[in-house]
Write an enzyme that holds these catalytic residues in place. Structure first.
Site, PDB file in Angstrom:
ATOM      1  N   HIS A 209     -33.955  21.723  96.727  1.00  0.00           N
ATOM      2  CA  HIS A 209     -34.141  22.767  95.518  1.00  0.00           C
ATOM      3  C   HIS A 209     -34.571  21.828  94.417  1.00  0.00           C
ATOM      4  O   HIS A 209     -33.837  20.946  93.935  1.00  0.00           O
ATOM      5  CB  HIS A 209     -33.109  23.742  95.241  1.00  0.00           C
ATOM      6  CG  HIS A 209     -32.792  24.741  96.183  1.00  0.00           C
ATOM      7  ND1 HIS A 209     -31.842  25.772  95.891  1.00  0.00           N
ATOM      8  CD2 HIS A 209     -33.331  25.246  97.377  1.00  0.00           C
ATOM      9  CE1 HIS A 209     -31.722  26.709  96.784  1.00  0.00           C
ATOM     10  NE2 HIS A 209     -32.710  26.252  97.608  1.00  0.00           N
TER      11      HIS A 209
ATOM     12  N   TYR B 243     -28.493  31.951  88.124  1.00  0.00           N
ATOM     13  CA  TYR B 243     -27.088  32.039  87.354  1.00  0.00           C
ATOM     14  C   TYR B 243     -27.486  33.353  86.178  1.00  0.00           C
ATOM     15  O   TYR B 243     -28.203  33.063  85.680  1.00  0.00           O
ATOM     16  CB  TYR B 243     -26.719  30.994  86.844  1.00  0.00           C
ATOM     17  CG  TYR B 243     -26.243  29.964  87.736  1.00  0.00           C
ATOM     18  CD1 TYR B 243     -24.866  29.790  87.992  1.00  0.00           C
ATOM     19  CD2 TYR B 243     -27.149  28.943  88.506  1.00  0.00           C
ATOM     20  CE1 TYR B 243     -24.642  28.633  88.952  1.00  0.00           C
ATOM     21  CE2 TYR B 243     -26.821  28.143  89.375  1.00  0.00           C
ATOM     22  CZ  TYR B 243     -25.401  28.013  89.585  1.00  0.00           C
ATOM     23  OH  TYR B 243     -25.173  27.028  90.346  1.00  0.00           O
TER      24      TYR B 243
ATOM     25  N   PRO C 216     -16.421  27.453  90.625  1.00  0.00           N
ATOM     26  CA  PRO C 216     -17.551  27.247  91.420  1.00  0.00           C
ATOM     27  C   PRO C 216     -18.921  27.262  90.805  1.00  0.00           C
ATOM     28  O   PRO C 216     -19.946  27.004  91.114  1.00  0.00           O
ATOM     29  CB  PRO C 216     -17.564  28.073  92.511  1.00  0.00           C
ATOM     30  CG  PRO C 216     -16.861  29.327  91.959  1.00  0.00           C
ATOM     31  CD  PRO C 216     -15.789  28.679  91.239  1.00  0.00           C
TER      32      PRO C 216
ATOM     33  N   LYS D  50     -19.535  22.167  92.039  1.00  0.00           N
ATOM     34  CA  LYS D  50     -19.168  20.669  92.205  1.00  0.00           C
ATOM     35  C   LYS D  50     -18.042  20.406  93.058  1.00  0.00           C
ATOM     36  O   LYS D  50     -17.755  19.388  93.278  1.00  0.00           O
ATOM     37  CB  LYS D  50     -18.779  20.384  90.592  1.00  0.00           C
ATOM     38  CG  LYS D  50     -19.703  20.053  89.742  1.00  0.00           C
ATOM     39  CD  LYS D  50     -20.574  19.231  90.072  1.00  0.00           C
ATOM     40  CE  LYS D  50     -21.786  19.345  89.236  1.00  0.00           C
ATOM     41  NZ  LYS D  50     -23.058  18.496  89.710  1.00  0.00           N
TER      42      LYS D  50
ATOM     43  N   TYR E 107     -25.896  18.762  86.742  1.00  0.00           N
ATOM     44  CA  TYR E 107     -25.946  19.636  87.738  1.00  0.00           C
ATOM     45  C   TYR E 107     -26.359  18.594  89.311  1.00  0.00           C
ATOM     46  O   TYR E 107     -25.902  19.045  90.228  1.00  0.00           O
ATOM     47  CB  TYR E 107     -26.976  20.653  87.617  1.00  0.00           C
ATOM     48  CG  TYR E 107     -26.955  21.789  88.484  1.00  0.00           C
ATOM     49  CD1 TYR E 107     -26.162  22.765  88.412  1.00  0.00           C
ATOM     50  CD2 TYR E 107     -27.687  21.907  89.557  1.00  0.00           C
ATOM     51  CE1 TYR E 107     -25.993  24.026  89.272  1.00  0.00           C
ATOM     52  CE2 TYR E 107     -27.848  22.957  90.569  1.00  0.00           C
ATOM     53  CZ  TYR E 107     -26.963  23.789  90.671  1.00  0.00           C
ATOM     54  OH  TYR E 107     -26.815  25.100  91.351  1.00  0.00           O
TER      55      TYR E 107
END
Length: 404
Positions: free
Chosen positions: A77, A205, A297, A301, A395
């Site tokens: 990704h 998200y 979550p 991580k 991220y």
């Protein structure tokens, strides 16, 4: 009843991905290890967990030599979306971090790959172990347990506690020798796994007036979705139809219209907490992964932070055994905690940015004021490339600390 005695250099408590990965890396360095697991093998392989892997984790799996199926089936990704009240912003990881990315490959698959590879190598693993206990961990560690009516005793140089938040390892450290930091969030994640094509090629998200949602996946044909729900909610209150209906209300409209629904394979509610235990070692006992820290979550991580613990511990033990650096293992907690606190802060920040807090007050601030403050801050980060870079770099994961 007789006791069967074993000896190894490192005893690993827990046959999850962190314990298995550590075992493979140690074996490649010529360091003997035995894994002790309280659950049975089928249960371990069936556990449903997340699957967004930082490059550091992917590199460790390659180093351990169990990467072949991951490279074939994992999906790279290069970014993800944040939908703020329906307005989507793509965080272009590769562009914002000078070429880095993450990989989507389920933790269940990682565990299976490493379990099968360990069995092929003939490395010792004990499943369904009862009454696991650790003793004398400051001097000459001993692990005892019972399996199928047989008592076992392992003598070892070191113990790696990879047995999770509820395991025996952290509890072995006397309470007055450890400090535990914890924040429990007032909501959980209701997760649904289904054999349906993902609604998008990358994660999304979503912050909405109805609460948080996440659209994720495990493969081209298997999806994983999450909804923010009260921590007191019961999964029995959520039929599949109710879940899909609510998810459609929280997804951006264009995605909601193309969402493919289907029967759930698994459905559960996970509570959210931030937790850190300091120090992460006591004598010759080292805490790894969830035994030492828990993150919400939201920032993906948890597994990745466990992998950085494994990297640190493996390097230090390698220095100890193969480079005669006798003091190396005692640097573990100091090094590991530096990265732990960075990940804790990012996960806490993402959770505060994206979730709806139902209390009248949040952190002493009126809820409406708090929500406006969070919306304003998230809007700032998404509207400026500098802000997007901050999100992207965290991220994809901070670099592992090199052990010199």
């Amino acid at each position: 009843m007789t006791t069967q005695t074993h000896h190894t250099q490192v005893a690993i408590i827990g046959a999850g991905p962190s314990g298995l990965l550590l075992g493979h890396l140690l074996d490649q360095a010529g360091i003997s290890n035995i894994i002790v697991e309280r659950a049975d093998r089928d249960y371990v392989l069936a556990r449903i967990r997340a699957g967004i892997l930082e490059q550091g984790f992917v590199d460790l799996v390659k180093q351990a030599g169990v990467h072949h199926r991951m490279e074939k089936e994992g999906k790279v990704h290069h970014g993800f979306d944040i939908a703020l009240y329906g307005q989507r912003t793509r965080i272009d990881l590769t562009r914002l971090t000078d070429g880095q990315s993450v990989m989507c490959y389920g933790q269940t698959e990682i565990t299976r790959d490493m379990t099968e590879a360990r069995e092929q190598k003939g490395l010792p693993t004990f499943y369904t172990c009862h009454d696991v206990a650790l003793s004398d961990v400051q001097a000459s560690p001993v692990v005892t347990f019972e399996q199928n009516g047989q008592q076992h005793r392992i003598t070892c140089d070191y113990v790696a506690g990879c047995d999770g938040f509820h395991g025996v390892s952290r509890r072995t450290i006397p309470e007055h020798k450890r400090t535990e930091h914890e924040r429990v969030y007032p909501f959980g994640w209701l997760g649904l796994l289904s054999d349906t094509p993902p609604v998008a090629d990358e994660l999304i998200y979503c912050k909405t007036h109805r609460g948080f949602a996440l659209a994720s996946m495990r493969s081209d044909t298997r999806s994983r979705y999450y909804l923010q729900v009260p921590v007191t909610d019961d999964v029995k209150n959520w039929s599949d139809d109710a879940f899909w209906d609510e998810l459609k209300k929280r997804l951006p409209e264009d995605l909601a219209q193309q969402l493919v629904t289907g029967p759930s394979i698994e459905k559960s509610i996970a509570p959210l907490r931030s937790f850190v235990c300091e120090p992460m070692q006591y004598g010759k006992l080292f805490l790894v992964g969830d035994a030492a820290h828990i993150v919400p979550p939201t920032g993906a991580k948890g597994l990745n932070l466990a992998a950085s613990d494994v990297s640190t511990l493996y390097q230090l033990l390698d220095r100890h055994y193969n480079r005669q650096d006798k003091d190396a293992p005692y640097r573990y907690s100091e090094i590991a905690l530096r990265r732990v606190w960075h990940a804790e802060r990012f996960s806490w920040w993402m959770s505060n940015m994206l979730h709806d807090f139902d209390q009248t007050q949040v952190n002493g601030m009126e809820k409406l004021t708090f929500d406006r403050f969070m919306q304003s801050e998230l809007d700032f980060y998404l509207s400026h490339e500098e802000g997007q870079k901050v999100i992207a770099r965290q991220y994809v994961g901070l670099p592992y600390e090199a052990i010199d």
